[in-house]
Design an enzyme around this catalytic site. Sequence first.
Site, mmCIF file in Angstrom:
data_model
loop_
_atom_site.group_PDB
_atom_site.id
_atom_site.type_symbol
_atom_site.label_atom_id
_atom_site.label_comp_id
_atom_site.label_asym_id
_atom_site.label_seq_id
_atom_site.Cartn_x
_atom_site.Cartn_y
_atom_site.Cartn_z
ATOM 1 N N GLY A 8 0.828 -1.206 0.000
ATOM 2 C CA GLY A 8 0.000 0.000 0.000
ATOM 3 C C GLY A 8 0.854 1.244 0.000
ATOM 4 N N VAL A 61 -3.112 -7.479 -1.687
ATOM 5 C CA VAL A 61 -2.521 -8.303 -0.623
ATOM 6 C C VAL A 61 -3.534 -9.277 -0.023
ATOM 7 C CG1 VAL A 61 -0.815 -6.535 -0.025
ATOM 8 C CG2 VAL A 61 -2.992 -6.601 1.218
ATOM 9 N N ASN A 89 1.681 -2.235 5.355
ATOM 10 C CA ASN A 89 0.950 -0.982 5.515
ATOM 11 C C ASN A 89 -0.430 -1.017 4.865
ATOM 12 O OD1 ASN A 89 0.721 2.107 5.783
ATOM 13 N ND2 ASN A 89 0.619 1.807 3.577
ATOM 14 N N SER A 141 -3.264 0.377 14.270
ATOM 15 C CA SER A 141 -4.102 1.563 14.445
ATOM 16 C C SER A 141 -4.518 1.705 15.891
ATOM 17 C CB SER A 141 -5.355 1.440 13.566
ATOM 18 O OG SER A 141 -6.286 2.460 13.855
ATOM 19 N N TYR A 154 -12.582 -3.086 11.207
ATOM 20 C CA TYR A 154 -11.215 -2.532 11.186
ATOM 21 C C TYR A 154 -10.512 -2.785 12.522
ATOM 22 C CZ TYR A 154 -7.571 0.910 9.949
ATOM 23 O OH TYR A 154 -6.384 1.535 9.646
ATOM 24 N N LYS A 158 -7.082 -4.997 12.893
ATOM 25 C CA LYS A 158 -5.865 -4.419 13.464
ATOM 26 C C LYS A 158 -5.544 -5.029 14.825
ATOM 27 C CE LYS A 158 -4.921 -1.570 10.094
ATOM 28 N NZ LYS A 158 -3.751 -1.793 9.225
#
Length: 243
Positions: A8, A61, A89, A141, A154, A158
């Site tokens: 990324g 990915v 990333n 994050s 998310y 993470k």
Amino acid sequence: MKYALVTGGSRGIGRAIALQLAKELQYNILLNFNKNHKAAEETKLLIEANGVNCHILQFDVGKAEATTAAFENWKKANPEAIIEVIVNNAGITRDGLFMWMKPEDWNTVIDTSLNGFYNVTQPLLKDMLRKRYGRIINIVSLSGLKGNAGQVNYSAAKGGLIAATKALAQEIGKRKVTVNAVAPGFINSEMTEDFDQNEFKKLIPLKRFGEAEEVANLVSFLASKKASYITGEVININGGLYS
């Protein structure tokens, strides 16, 4: 030739990281992107202005077969190349309340951030272990540490990556390969451009959003030999928001 891989890497934090690894550590860069070819080409030019090589690899990915094929083809074309640094990333958000979340919004986010870590790192790890040197840096994050309403997918991705970072660090430390995570808070980027900065700044002790270059400086340090005794860590960079 020694390379650092940044997934990324065409825009935002990924671009800043790739540039800093080229500038400060003089790594040749293996730049992954998924969709924005124009941005990737622009980033390649900026990287090569530092006197290093930059190879662009386009793949998602989250798709294991495409990722493996991209690496195999690149290795065949560059048999002398050594990937010493992996920066995971690549990540996406598909925000929304969990009770209304569609399966594709859950799966896409998990596939990119968590499964992407596996798809990228696992096939490259054997070479690092044989060389007895490597740096794996996962961009996580604030959401993965404290959770964030509207980001259950998310936060799960993470949070899983944070746990994977700690576990893998214990497995491979004896081979002098370190594994760390960097957890940005609110950073000026496309991902935060629609945020009400004035409201969020009230929550941040430093009273501002961070810059992508500040995250890149931290990643560059962890990728260097200066960080040889740091592994299994999650380092916050959030202006004191979650400390």
